[in-house]
Design a protein around this motif. Sequence first.
Motif, PDB file in Angstrom:
ATOM      1  N   PHE A  70       0.807  -1.213   0.000  1.00 49.19           N
ATOM      2  CA  PHE A  70       0.000   0.000   0.000  1.00 49.19           C
ATOM      3  C   PHE A  70       0.846   1.271   0.000  1.00 49.19           C
ATOM      4  CE2 PHE A  70      -3.396  -2.866   0.911  1.00 49.19           C
ATOM      5  CZ  PHE A  70      -4.542  -2.218   0.485  1.00 49.19           C
ATOM      6  N   ALA A  71       2.095   1.192   0.438  1.00 52.02           N
ATOM      7  CA  ALA A  71       2.927   2.392   0.509  1.00 52.02           C
ATOM      8  C   ALA A  71       3.101   3.083  -0.847  1.00 52.02           C
ATOM      9  CB  ALA A  71       4.290   2.062   1.124  1.00 52.02           C
ATOM     10  N   PRO A  72       3.325   2.341  -1.940  1.00 53.08           N
ATOM     11  CA  PRO A  72       3.479   3.010  -3.243  1.00 53.08           C
ATOM     12  C   PRO A  72       2.183   3.041  -4.052  1.00 53.08           C
ATOM     13  CG  PRO A  72       4.216   0.762  -3.455  1.00 53.08           C
ATOM     14  CD  PRO A  72       3.711   0.917  -2.030  1.00 53.08           C
ATOM     15  N   LEU A  73       1.031   2.848  -3.394  1.00 58.89           N
ATOM     16  CA  LEU A  73      -0.223   2.681  -4.123  1.00 58.89           C
ATOM     17  C   LEU A  73      -0.583   3.904  -4.966  1.00 58.89           C
ATOM     18  CD1 LEU A  73      -1.988   0.164  -4.135  1.00 58.89           C
ATOM     19  CD2 LEU A  73      -3.571   1.328  -2.595  1.00 58.89           C
ATOM     20  N   ALA A  74      -0.280   5.099  -4.458  1.00 53.21           N
ATOM     21  CA  ALA A  74      -0.622   6.315  -5.206  1.00 53.21           C
ATOM     22  C   ALA A  74       0.062   6.341  -6.561  1.00 53.21           C
ATOM     23  CB  ALA A  74      -0.244   7.545  -4.395  1.00 53.21           C
TER      24      ALA A  74
ATOM     25  N   GLY B 211       5.272  10.610   0.667  1.00 53.30           N
ATOM     26  CA  GLY B 211       4.159  11.275   1.344  1.00 53.30           C
ATOM     27  C   GLY B 211       3.727  12.556   0.650  1.00 53.30           C
ATOM     28  N   TYR B 212       4.683  13.407   0.305  1.00 54.07           N
ATOM     29  CA  TYR B 212       4.353  14.672  -0.358  1.00 54.07           C
ATOM     30  C   TYR B 212       3.732  14.435  -1.736  1.00 54.07           C
ATOM     31  CZ  TYR B 212       7.120  17.074   3.223  1.00 54.07           C
ATOM     32  OH  TYR B 212       7.606  17.567   4.416  1.00 54.07           O
ATOM     33  N   THR B 213       4.282  13.491  -2.481  1.00 52.18           N
ATOM     34  CA  THR B 213       3.729  13.246  -3.813  1.00 52.18           C
ATOM     35  C   THR B 213       2.344  12.601  -3.725  1.00 52.18           C
ATOM     36  OG1 THR B 213       4.980  11.161  -3.928  1.00 52.18           O
ATOM     37  CG2 THR B 213       5.935  13.091  -4.999  1.00 52.18           C
ATOM     38  N   ALA B 214       2.105  11.752  -2.707  1.00 49.33           N
ATOM     39  CA  ALA B 214       0.768  11.174  -2.527  1.00 49.33           C
ATOM     40  C   ALA B 214      -0.256  12.265  -2.260  1.00 49.33           C
ATOM     41  CB  ALA B 214       0.773  10.158  -1.390  1.00 49.33           C
ATOM     42  N   ALA B 215       0.120  13.249  -1.434  1.00 47.24           N
ATOM     43  CA  ALA B 215      -0.774  14.376  -1.169  1.00 47.24           C
ATOM     44  C   ALA B 215      -1.017  15.179  -2.449  1.00 47.24           C
ATOM     45  CB  ALA B 215      -0.178  15.269  -0.085  1.00 47.24           C
TER      46      ALA B 215
ATOM     47  N   GLY C  20       6.502  10.437 -12.035  1.00 46.00           N
ATOM     48  CA  GLY C  20       7.944  10.228 -11.940  1.00 46.00           C
ATOM     49  C   GLY C  20       8.469  10.437 -10.539  1.00 46.00           C
ATOM     50  N   LEU C  21       7.992  11.477  -9.864  1.00 43.93           N
ATOM     51  CA  LEU C  21       8.453  11.755  -8.504  1.00 43.93           C
ATOM     52  C   LEU C  21       8.052  10.648  -7.539  1.00 43.93           C
ATOM     53  CD1 LEU C  21       7.636  15.580  -8.280  1.00 43.93           C
ATOM     54  CD2 LEU C  21       9.904  14.531  -8.494  1.00 43.93           C
ATOM     55  N   ALA C  22       6.819  10.154  -7.672  1.00 40.80           N
ATOM     56  CA  ALA C  22       6.336   9.120  -6.762  1.00 40.80           C
ATOM     57  C   ALA C  22       6.858   7.739  -7.142  1.00 40.80           C
ATOM     58  CB  ALA C  22       4.803   9.116  -6.749  1.00 40.80           C
ATOM     59  N   PHE C  23       6.737   7.397  -8.413  1.00 44.30           N
ATOM     60  CA  PHE C  23       7.142   6.076  -8.887  1.00 44.30           C
ATOM     61  C   PHE C  23       8.644   5.877  -8.756  1.00 44.30           C
ATOM     62  CE2 PHE C  23       7.898   2.993 -12.434  1.00 44.30           C
ATOM     63  CZ  PHE C  23       7.141   1.962 -11.926  1.00 44.30           C
ATOM     64  N   GLY C  24       9.385   6.976  -8.848  1.00 45.08           N
ATOM     65  CA  GLY C  24      10.831   6.885  -8.749  1.00 45.08           C
ATOM     66  C   GLY C  24      11.334   6.309  -7.451  1.00 45.08           C
TER      67      GLY C  24
ATOM     68  N   GLY D 266      -4.502   5.474   0.243  1.00 45.34           N
ATOM     69  CA  GLY D 266      -3.846   4.237   0.670  1.00 45.34           C
ATOM     70  C   GLY D 266      -2.393   4.463   1.016  1.00 45.34           C
ATOM     71  N   THR D 267      -1.689   5.230   0.200  1.00 45.27           N
ATOM     72  CA  THR D 267      -0.280   5.531   0.475  1.00 45.27           C
ATOM     73  C   THR D 267      -0.133   6.331   1.762  1.00 45.27           C
ATOM     74  OG1 THR D 267       0.443   5.454  -1.822  1.00 45.27           O
ATOM     75  CG2 THR D 267       1.716   6.849  -0.342  1.00 45.27           C
ATOM     76  N   LEU D 268      -0.935   7.368   1.947  1.00 40.54           N
ATOM     77  CA  LEU D 268      -0.820   8.212   3.132  1.00 40.54           C
ATOM     78  C   LEU D 268      -1.139   7.433   4.404  1.00 40.54           C
ATOM     79  CD1 LEU D 268      -2.463  11.457   1.717  1.00 40.54           C
ATOM     80  CD2 LEU D 268      -0.048  11.109   2.268  1.00 40.54           C
ATOM     81  N   VAL D 269      -2.132   6.566   4.340  1.00 38.09           N
ATOM     82  CA  VAL D 269      -2.469   5.749   5.513  1.00 38.09           C
ATOM     83  C   VAL D 269      -1.339   4.778   5.827  1.00 38.09           C
ATOM     84  CG1 VAL D 269      -4.017   3.946   6.375  1.00 38.09           C
ATOM     85  CG2 VAL D 269      -4.960   5.957   5.227  1.00 38.09           C
ATOM     86  N   ALA D 270      -0.797   4.130   4.793  1.00 39.22           N
ATOM     87  CA  ALA D 270       0.292   3.171   5.016  1.00 39.22           C
ATOM     88  C   ALA D 270       1.513   3.846   5.621  1.00 39.22           C
ATOM     89  CB  ALA D 270       0.663   2.493   3.700  1.00 39.22           C
TER      90      ALA D 270
END
Length: 442
Positions: free
Chosen positions: A263-267, A326-330, A362-366, A426-430
Amino acid sequence: MSVASAHSAPLERDARAVNTRGDHEVRPGEIAIGVIIGRTSEFFDFFCYAIASVIVFPALVFPYVDRLTGTLWSFALFPLAFIARPIGTQIFMWVDRTYGRGTKLTIALFLLGTSTVSLAFLPGYAEVGIWSAILLSLFRIGQGLALGGAWDGLASLLALNAPAEKRGWYAMVPQLGAPLGLIVASALFAFFLSNMDMGDFLSWGWRYPFFVAFALNVVALFARLRIVVTPEYTQLFKTRELTPSRVTATVKAQWRNIIIGAFAPLASFALFHMVTVFPLSWVALFTKEDIARFLGIEIVGAFFGLGAVVISGLLADRIGRRSVLGYTAAAIAVFSGFAPQLLGAGSSGELAFMIGGFILLGLAFGQSSGAVTNNFPKGARYTGAALTSDLAWLFGAGFAPLAALVLASEFGLIAAGGYLLSGAIGTLVALGLNKELARRLD
Protein backbone atom coordinates in the motif's frame (compact mmCIF):
# COMPACT_ATOMS: atom_id res chain seq x y z
CA MET A 1 28.70 -29.75 -9.95
CA SER A 2 25.65 -28.06 -8.44
CA VAL A 3 22.09 -28.76 -9.50
CA ALA A 4 21.86 -25.23 -10.86
CA SER A 5 24.96 -25.69 -13.01
CA ALA A 6 23.74 -29.03 -14.31
CA HIS A 7 20.55 -27.42 -15.57
CA SER A 8 22.08 -24.22 -16.92
CA ALA A 9 20.77 -23.10 -20.27
CA PRO A 10 23.25 -22.41 -23.10
CA LEU A 11 22.64 -18.68 -22.73
CA GLU A 12 23.57 -18.89 -19.06
CA ARG A 13 26.78 -20.75 -19.86
CA ASP A 14 27.63 -18.15 -22.51
CA ALA A 15 27.03 -15.41 -19.96
CA ARG A 16 29.40 -17.12 -17.56
CA ALA A 17 32.04 -17.36 -20.28
CA VAL A 18 31.85 -13.62 -20.94
CA ASN A 19 32.69 -12.96 -17.32
CA THR A 20 35.46 -15.48 -16.72
CA ARG A 21 38.07 -12.87 -15.98
CA GLY A 22 40.01 -12.25 -12.84
CA ASP A 23 39.47 -8.51 -12.56
CA HIS A 24 35.69 -8.61 -12.38
CA GLU A 25 34.42 -6.54 -9.47
CA VAL A 26 30.97 -5.74 -8.18
CA ARG A 27 30.08 -2.23 -9.32
CA PRO A 28 26.78 -0.41 -8.67
CA GLY A 29 26.98 1.11 -12.15
CA GLU A 30 27.12 -2.32 -13.76
CA ILE A 31 24.13 -3.49 -11.73
CA ALA A 32 22.26 -0.33 -12.73
CA ILE A 33 22.78 -1.00 -16.45
CA GLY A 34 21.44 -4.55 -16.11
CA VAL A 35 18.45 -3.29 -14.14
CA ILE A 36 17.58 -0.57 -16.68
CA ILE A 37 17.84 -2.94 -19.65
CA GLY A 38 15.71 -5.56 -17.94
CA ARG A 39 13.02 -3.16 -16.75
CA THR A 40 12.84 -1.33 -20.09
CA SER A 41 12.27 -4.64 -21.87
CA GLU A 42 9.53 -5.67 -19.43
CA PHE A 43 7.74 -2.33 -19.63
CA PHE A 44 7.99 -2.30 -23.42
CA ASP A 45 6.12 -5.63 -23.45
CA PHE A 46 3.65 -4.19 -20.98
CA PHE A 47 2.91 -1.04 -22.97
CA CYS A 48 2.64 -2.87 -26.29
CA TYR A 49 -0.19 -4.88 -24.76
CA ALA A 50 -1.72 -1.81 -23.09
CA ILE A 51 -1.82 0.22 -26.31
CA ALA A 52 -3.20 -2.72 -28.28
CA SER A 53 -5.88 -3.25 -25.62
CA VAL A 54 -7.24 0.19 -26.54
CA ILE A 55 -6.85 0.46 -30.31
CA VAL A 56 -6.67 -3.16 -31.53
CA PHE A 57 -8.33 -5.78 -29.32
CA PRO A 58 -11.79 -4.14 -29.11
CA ALA A 59 -12.04 -4.22 -32.93
CA LEU A 60 -10.23 -7.52 -33.46
CA VAL A 61 -11.51 -9.65 -30.58
CA PHE A 62 -14.82 -7.97 -29.67
CA PRO A 63 -16.21 -6.61 -32.96
CA TYR A 64 -19.73 -7.84 -32.16
CA VAL A 65 -20.31 -5.13 -29.53
CA ASP A 66 -20.04 -1.34 -29.60
CA ARG A 67 -16.62 0.29 -29.17
CA LEU A 68 -17.12 1.23 -25.52
CA THR A 69 -18.29 -2.23 -24.52
CA GLY A 70 -15.47 -3.82 -26.53
CA THR A 71 -12.91 -1.65 -24.75
CA LEU A 72 -14.42 -2.53 -21.37
CA TRP A 73 -14.16 -6.24 -22.23
CA SER A 74 -10.57 -5.67 -23.33
CA PHE A 75 -9.83 -3.93 -20.03
CA ALA A 76 -11.52 -6.77 -18.15
CA LEU A 77 -8.81 -9.10 -19.50
CA PHE A 78 -6.08 -6.60 -18.66
CA PRO A 79 -5.80 -7.54 -14.91
CA LEU A 80 -5.28 -11.23 -15.66
CA ALA A 81 -1.51 -10.67 -15.81
CA PHE A 82 -1.53 -9.00 -12.39
CA ILE A 83 -3.65 -11.78 -10.89
CA ALA A 84 -1.31 -14.43 -12.34
CA ARG A 85 1.85 -12.62 -11.27
CA PRO A 86 1.89 -13.76 -7.58
CA ILE A 87 1.29 -17.32 -8.77
CA GLY A 88 4.25 -16.98 -11.10
CA THR A 89 6.35 -15.70 -8.21
CA GLN A 90 5.55 -18.80 -6.17
CA ILE A 91 6.31 -21.17 -9.05
CA PHE A 92 9.56 -19.50 -10.05
CA MET A 93 10.83 -19.10 -6.48
CA TRP A 94 10.72 -22.90 -6.36
CA VAL A 95 12.67 -23.01 -9.64
CA ASP A 96 15.17 -20.56 -8.16
CA ARG A 97 15.69 -22.67 -5.02
CA THR A 98 15.95 -25.90 -7.00
CA TYR A 99 17.81 -24.99 -10.18
CA GLY A 100 19.29 -21.55 -9.59
CA ARG A 101 18.63 -17.92 -10.41
CA GLY A 102 19.99 -18.13 -13.96
CA THR A 103 17.73 -21.03 -14.93
CA LYS A 104 14.72 -19.29 -13.38
CA LEU A 105 15.41 -16.09 -15.27
CA THR A 106 15.97 -17.91 -18.56
CA ILE A 107 12.67 -19.79 -18.34
CA ALA A 108 10.73 -16.75 -17.16
CA LEU A 109 11.98 -14.40 -19.87
CA PHE A 110 11.46 -16.95 -22.61
CA LEU A 111 7.92 -17.48 -21.32
CA LEU A 112 7.43 -13.71 -21.32
CA GLY A 113 8.82 -13.39 -24.84
CA THR A 114 6.81 -16.35 -26.13
CA SER A 115 3.56 -15.09 -24.59
CA THR A 116 4.19 -11.63 -26.02
CA VAL A 117 5.19 -12.71 -29.53
CA SER A 118 2.20 -15.11 -29.59
CA LEU A 119 -0.01 -12.04 -29.48
CA ALA A 120 1.41 -11.11 -32.88
CA PHE A 121 -0.29 -14.23 -34.30
CA LEU A 122 -3.59 -13.72 -32.46
CA PRO A 123 -6.52 -14.56 -34.77
CA GLY A 124 -9.55 -12.32 -34.64
CA TYR A 125 -13.16 -13.09 -33.83
CA ALA A 126 -13.93 -13.27 -37.55
CA GLU A 127 -11.55 -16.26 -37.88
CA VAL A 128 -12.05 -18.29 -34.68
CA GLY A 129 -14.98 -16.74 -32.84
CA ILE A 130 -14.85 -16.73 -29.03
CA TRP A 131 -11.52 -18.57 -29.13
CA SER A 132 -9.90 -15.25 -29.98
CA ALA A 133 -10.78 -13.92 -26.51
CA ILE A 134 -9.76 -17.21 -24.89
CA LEU A 135 -6.36 -17.16 -26.58
CA LEU A 136 -5.88 -13.51 -25.64
CA SER A 137 -6.63 -14.41 -22.02
CA LEU A 138 -4.16 -17.31 -22.05
CA PHE A 139 -1.38 -15.17 -23.54
CA ARG A 140 -2.08 -12.46 -20.95
CA ILE A 141 -1.91 -15.01 -18.12
CA GLY A 142 1.37 -16.27 -19.57
CA GLN A 143 2.78 -12.74 -19.42
CA GLY A 144 1.74 -12.47 -15.77
CA LEU A 145 3.27 -15.79 -14.76
CA ALA A 146 6.50 -14.84 -16.52
CA LEU A 147 6.67 -11.42 -14.86
CA GLY A 148 6.42 -13.16 -11.49
CA GLY A 149 9.50 -15.16 -12.44
CA ALA A 150 11.39 -12.25 -13.99
CA TRP A 151 12.16 -10.84 -10.54
CA ASP A 152 15.94 -11.15 -10.44
CA GLY A 153 16.75 -9.33 -7.20
CA LEU A 154 19.03 -6.87 -8.99
CA ALA A 155 16.99 -3.87 -7.82
CA SER A 156 17.33 -4.99 -4.20
CA LEU A 157 21.02 -5.74 -4.72
CA LEU A 158 21.52 -2.30 -6.21
CA ALA A 159 19.84 -0.61 -3.25
CA LEU A 160 21.86 -2.60 -0.73
CA ASN A 161 25.14 -2.08 -2.55
CA ALA A 162 24.66 1.67 -3.04
CA PRO A 163 26.49 4.23 -0.89
CA ALA A 164 24.39 5.27 2.10
CA GLU A 165 24.22 8.89 0.96
CA LYS A 166 22.95 7.87 -2.50
CA ARG A 167 20.32 5.27 -1.70
CA GLY A 168 17.52 7.41 -3.08
CA TRP A 169 19.46 7.94 -6.29
CA TYR A 170 20.04 4.23 -6.84
CA ALA A 171 16.46 3.39 -5.79
CA MET A 172 15.13 5.39 -8.75
CA VAL A 173 17.30 3.59 -11.33
CA PRO A 174 14.98 0.56 -11.84
CA GLN A 175 12.04 2.91 -12.37
CA LEU A 176 13.63 4.50 -15.44
CA GLY A 177 12.50 1.45 -17.40
CA ALA A 178 8.84 2.51 -17.27
CA PRO A 179 9.07 5.83 -19.18
CA LEU A 180 11.71 4.38 -21.51
CA GLY A 181 9.51 1.41 -22.34
CA LEU A 182 6.50 3.67 -22.90
CA ILE A 183 8.45 6.00 -25.19
CA VAL A 184 9.63 3.16 -27.44
CA ALA A 185 6.26 1.36 -27.52
CA SER A 186 4.29 4.56 -28.21
CA ALA A 187 6.72 5.61 -30.93
CA LEU A 188 6.40 2.27 -32.71
CA PHE A 189 2.60 2.27 -32.65
CA ALA A 190 2.47 5.94 -33.67
CA PHE A 191 4.77 5.20 -36.62
CA PHE A 192 2.57 2.41 -37.95
CA LEU A 193 -0.63 4.34 -37.36
CA SER A 194 0.76 7.33 -39.24
CA ASN A 195 2.05 5.39 -42.22
CA MET A 196 -0.79 3.01 -43.07
CA ASP A 197 -4.56 3.09 -43.25
CA MET A 198 -6.55 1.70 -40.35
CA GLY A 199 -7.58 -1.40 -42.28
CA ASP A 200 -3.99 -2.49 -42.86
CA PHE A 201 -3.01 -1.51 -39.34
CA LEU A 202 -5.74 -3.67 -37.78
CA SER A 203 -4.96 -6.50 -40.17
CA TRP A 204 -1.19 -6.77 -39.70
CA GLY A 205 0.54 -3.49 -38.82
CA TRP A 206 -0.12 -3.69 -35.08
CA ARG A 207 1.62 -7.06 -34.87
CA TYR A 208 5.15 -5.78 -35.55
CA PRO A 209 5.79 -4.23 -32.10
CA PHE A 210 5.22 -7.64 -30.52
CA PHE A 211 7.98 -9.16 -32.68
CA VAL A 212 10.25 -6.34 -31.52
CA ALA A 213 9.30 -7.17 -27.93
CA PHE A 214 10.57 -10.73 -28.33
CA ALA A 215 13.90 -9.51 -29.70
CA LEU A 216 14.28 -7.09 -26.79
CA ASN A 217 13.59 -9.90 -24.35
CA VAL A 218 16.47 -11.93 -25.74
CA VAL A 219 18.83 -8.96 -25.39
CA ALA A 220 17.59 -8.28 -21.87
CA LEU A 221 17.96 -11.92 -20.91
CA PHE A 222 21.62 -12.05 -21.85
CA ALA A 223 22.32 -8.66 -20.22
CA ARG A 224 20.84 -9.83 -16.92
CA LEU A 225 22.35 -13.31 -17.04
CA ARG A 226 25.74 -11.71 -17.62
CA ILE A 227 25.41 -10.27 -14.12
CA VAL A 228 23.45 -12.76 -12.03
CA VAL A 229 25.43 -15.90 -12.94
CA THR A 230 28.93 -14.58 -12.23
CA PRO A 231 30.62 -16.00 -9.12
CA GLU A 232 31.11 -12.50 -7.69
CA TYR A 233 27.42 -11.64 -7.89
CA THR A 234 26.30 -15.09 -6.81
CA GLN A 235 28.38 -14.67 -3.66
CA LEU A 236 27.08 -11.14 -3.14
CA PHE A 237 23.47 -12.33 -3.38
CA LYS A 238 24.28 -14.87 -0.66
CA THR A 239 26.13 -12.49 1.64
CA ARG A 240 23.32 -9.96 1.32
CA GLU A 241 20.88 -12.78 2.03
CA LEU A 242 19.11 -12.13 -1.27
CA THR A 243 18.20 -15.75 -1.72
CA PRO A 244 14.69 -17.14 -2.28
CA SER A 245 12.74 -18.12 0.78
CA ARG A 246 9.59 -20.21 0.64
CA VAL A 247 6.60 -18.10 -0.34
CA THR A 248 4.21 -19.58 2.22
CA ALA A 249 6.73 -19.15 5.05
CA THR A 250 7.50 -15.60 3.97
CA VAL A 251 3.83 -14.65 3.86
CA LYS A 252 3.23 -16.20 7.28
CA ALA A 253 6.16 -14.38 8.89
CA GLN A 254 6.01 -11.10 6.95
CA TRP A 255 2.33 -10.66 6.07
CA ARG A 256 2.12 -7.30 7.80
CA ASN A 257 5.16 -5.95 6.00
CA ILE A 258 3.85 -7.32 2.69
CA ILE A 259 0.49 -5.56 3.11
CA ILE A 260 1.98 -2.27 4.27
CA GLY A 261 4.67 -2.43 1.60
CA ALA A 262 2.02 -3.04 -1.06
CA PHE A 263 0.00 0.00 0.00
CA ALA A 264 2.93 2.39 0.51
CA PRO A 265 3.48 3.01 -3.24
CA LEU A 266 -0.22 2.68 -4.12
CA ALA A 267 -0.62 6.32 -5.21
CA SER A 268 2.08 6.06 -7.85
CA PHE A 269 0.86 2.67 -9.07
CA ALA A 270 -2.71 3.98 -9.43
CA LEU A 271 -1.48 7.10 -11.25
CA PHE A 272 0.63 4.89 -13.51
CA HIS A 273 -2.33 3.76 -15.61
CA MET A 274 -4.28 6.95 -15.16
CA VAL A 275 -1.73 8.79 -17.31
CA THR A 276 -0.91 5.98 -19.74
CA VAL A 277 -3.74 3.57 -20.60
CA PHE A 278 -6.88 5.42 -19.48
CA PRO A 279 -6.27 8.72 -21.34
CA LEU A 280 -5.64 6.79 -24.55
CA SER A 281 -8.95 4.97 -24.17
CA TRP A 282 -10.83 8.20 -23.44
CA VAL A 283 -9.39 9.95 -26.47
CA ALA A 284 -10.06 6.94 -28.72
CA LEU A 285 -13.67 6.58 -27.57
CA PHE A 286 -14.93 10.08 -26.84
CA THR A 287 -12.95 12.43 -29.08
CA LYS A 288 -12.17 12.66 -32.78
CA GLU A 289 -8.48 13.23 -32.16
CA ASP A 290 -5.90 11.32 -34.15
CA ILE A 291 -4.58 8.45 -32.03
CA ALA A 292 -1.05 8.75 -33.41
CA ARG A 293 -0.99 12.40 -32.40
CA PHE A 294 -2.07 11.57 -28.86
CA LEU A 295 0.59 8.89 -28.63
CA GLY A 296 2.99 11.72 -29.45
CA ILE A 297 1.61 13.64 -26.47
CA GLU A 298 2.19 10.55 -24.31
CA ILE A 299 5.79 10.44 -25.50
CA VAL A 300 6.27 14.10 -24.51
CA GLY A 301 4.76 13.37 -21.10
CA ALA A 302 6.97 10.31 -20.68
CA PHE A 303 10.09 12.42 -21.22
CA PHE A 304 8.92 14.73 -18.43
CA GLY A 305 8.29 11.63 -16.32
CA LEU A 306 11.80 10.39 -17.08
CA GLY A 307 13.26 13.63 -15.77
CA ALA A 308 11.02 13.52 -12.70
CA VAL A 309 12.22 10.00 -11.86
CA VAL A 310 15.79 11.29 -11.85
CA ILE A 311 14.81 14.27 -9.68
CA SER A 312 13.09 11.93 -7.22
CA GLY A 313 16.46 10.34 -6.50
CA LEU A 314 18.01 13.70 -5.68
CA LEU A 315 15.05 14.68 -3.47
CA ALA A 316 15.02 11.36 -1.64
CA ASP A 317 18.67 11.70 -0.68
CA ARG A 318 17.98 15.21 0.54
CA ILE A 319 14.67 14.87 2.45
CA GLY A 320 14.15 11.10 2.71
CA ARG A 321 12.22 8.57 0.63
CA ARG A 322 9.25 8.54 2.99
CA SER A 323 8.88 12.29 2.65
CA VAL A 324 9.01 12.08 -1.13
CA LEU A 325 6.32 9.39 -1.15
CA GLY A 326 4.16 11.27 1.34
CA TYR A 327 4.35 14.67 -0.36
CA THR A 328 3.73 13.25 -3.81
CA ALA A 329 0.77 11.17 -2.53
CA ALA A 330 -0.77 14.38 -1.17
CA ALA A 331 -0.13 16.11 -4.49
CA ILE A 332 -1.69 13.18 -6.37
CA ALA A 333 -4.77 13.46 -4.14
CA VAL A 334 -5.12 17.12 -5.16
CA PHE A 335 -4.42 16.24 -8.79
CA SER A 336 -7.20 13.63 -8.77
CA GLY A 337 -9.78 16.27 -7.89
CA PHE A 338 -9.48 18.36 -11.05
CA ALA A 339 -6.90 17.04 -13.52
CA PRO A 340 -8.94 14.27 -15.27
CA GLN A 341 -11.34 16.95 -16.51
CA LEU A 342 -8.48 18.43 -18.54
CA LEU A 343 -8.85 15.50 -20.96
CA GLY A 344 -12.10 17.09 -22.09
CA ALA A 345 -10.54 20.50 -22.65
CA GLY A 346 -8.95 19.92 -26.04
CA SER A 347 -5.32 19.50 -27.04
CA SER A 348 -3.98 22.04 -24.55
CA GLY A 349 -5.86 20.40 -21.70
CA GLU A 350 -4.64 16.96 -22.72
CA LEU A 351 -1.05 18.17 -22.85
CA ALA A 352 -1.37 19.82 -19.42
CA PHE A 353 -2.88 16.65 -17.94
CA MET A 354 -0.20 14.40 -19.40
CA ILE A 355 2.77 16.58 -18.45
CA GLY A 356 1.48 17.28 -14.93
CA GLY A 357 0.52 13.65 -14.41
CA PHE A 358 3.84 12.29 -15.62
CA ILE A 359 5.80 14.69 -13.42
CA LEU A 360 3.89 13.53 -10.34
CA LEU A 361 4.19 9.92 -11.49
CA GLY A 362 7.94 10.23 -11.94
CA LEU A 363 8.45 11.76 -8.50
CA ALA A 364 6.34 9.12 -6.76
CA PHE A 365 7.14 6.08 -8.89
CA GLY A 366 10.83 6.89 -8.75
CA GLN A 367 10.96 5.91 -5.07
CA SER A 368 8.37 3.11 -4.99
CA SER A 369 11.05 0.43 -5.42
CA GLY A 370 12.89 1.86 -2.42
CA ALA A 371 9.80 1.38 -0.31
CA VAL A 372 9.45 -2.22 -1.42
CA THR A 373 13.09 -3.11 -0.84
CA ASN A 374 13.55 -1.62 2.61
CA ASN A 375 10.44 -2.98 4.26
CA PHE A 376 11.90 -6.45 4.95
CA PRO A 377 14.65 -8.07 7.00
CA LYS A 378 17.46 -9.51 4.91
CA GLY A 379 16.35 -13.13 5.05
CA ALA A 380 12.93 -12.33 3.60
CA ARG A 381 13.88 -9.43 1.33
CA TYR A 382 14.24 -11.30 -1.97
CA THR A 383 10.88 -13.11 -1.86
CA GLY A 384 9.11 -10.46 0.21
CA ALA A 385 10.03 -7.66 -2.19
CA ALA A 386 8.76 -9.72 -5.14
CA LEU A 387 5.43 -10.45 -3.45
CA THR A 388 5.01 -6.85 -2.34
CA SER A 389 5.62 -5.59 -5.84
CA ASP A 390 3.13 -8.13 -7.22
CA LEU A 391 0.39 -6.99 -4.83
CA ALA A 392 1.10 -3.28 -5.32
CA TRP A 393 0.68 -3.68 -9.07
CA LEU A 394 -2.48 -5.76 -8.59
CA PHE A 395 -4.20 -3.41 -6.13
CA GLY A 396 -2.93 -0.14 -7.55
CA ALA A 397 -2.71 -0.67 -11.28
CA GLY A 398 -4.35 -3.89 -12.45
CA PHE A 399 -7.93 -2.66 -12.40
CA ALA A 400 -7.21 1.05 -12.93
CA PRO A 401 -8.02 1.24 -16.68
CA LEU A 402 -11.30 -0.66 -16.25
CA ALA A 403 -12.38 1.23 -13.12
CA ALA A 404 -11.49 4.63 -14.54
CA LEU A 405 -13.25 4.01 -17.85
CA VAL A 406 -16.39 2.69 -16.16
CA LEU A 407 -16.51 5.70 -13.83
CA ALA A 408 -15.77 8.22 -16.56
CA SER A 409 -18.27 6.77 -19.04
CA GLU A 410 -21.02 6.64 -16.42
CA PHE A 411 -20.42 9.79 -14.37
CA GLY A 412 -17.97 11.93 -16.34
CA LEU A 413 -14.25 12.55 -16.17
CA ILE A 414 -14.34 13.95 -12.64
CA ALA A 415 -15.41 10.54 -11.35
CA ALA A 416 -12.29 8.88 -12.79
CA GLY A 417 -10.28 10.73 -10.19
CA GLY A 418 -11.99 8.69 -7.47
CA TYR A 419 -9.86 5.64 -8.20
CA LEU A 420 -6.75 7.77 -8.18
CA LEU A 421 -7.76 9.41 -4.91
CA SER A 422 -8.20 6.00 -3.27
CA GLY A 423 -4.60 5.14 -4.19
CA ALA A 424 -3.31 8.39 -2.69
CA ILE A 425 -5.22 7.78 0.52
CA GLY A 426 -3.85 4.24 0.67
CA THR A 427 -0.28 5.53 0.47
CA LEU A 428 -0.82 8.21 3.13
CA VAL A 429 -2.47 5.75 5.51
CA ALA A 430 0.29 3.17 5.02
CA LEU A 431 3.06 5.72 5.62
CA GLY A 432 1.27 7.23 8.60
CA LEU A 433 0.38 4.05 10.47
CA ASN A 434 3.52 1.98 10.11
CA LYS A 435 6.26 3.51 12.26
CA GLU A 436 8.76 0.83 11.36
CA LEU A 437 8.27 1.48 7.66
CA ALA A 438 8.72 5.19 8.27
CA ARG A 439 11.95 4.61 10.16
CA ARG A 440 13.41 2.33 7.48
CA LEU A 441 12.46 4.57 4.58
CA ASP A 442 14.22 7.51 6.20
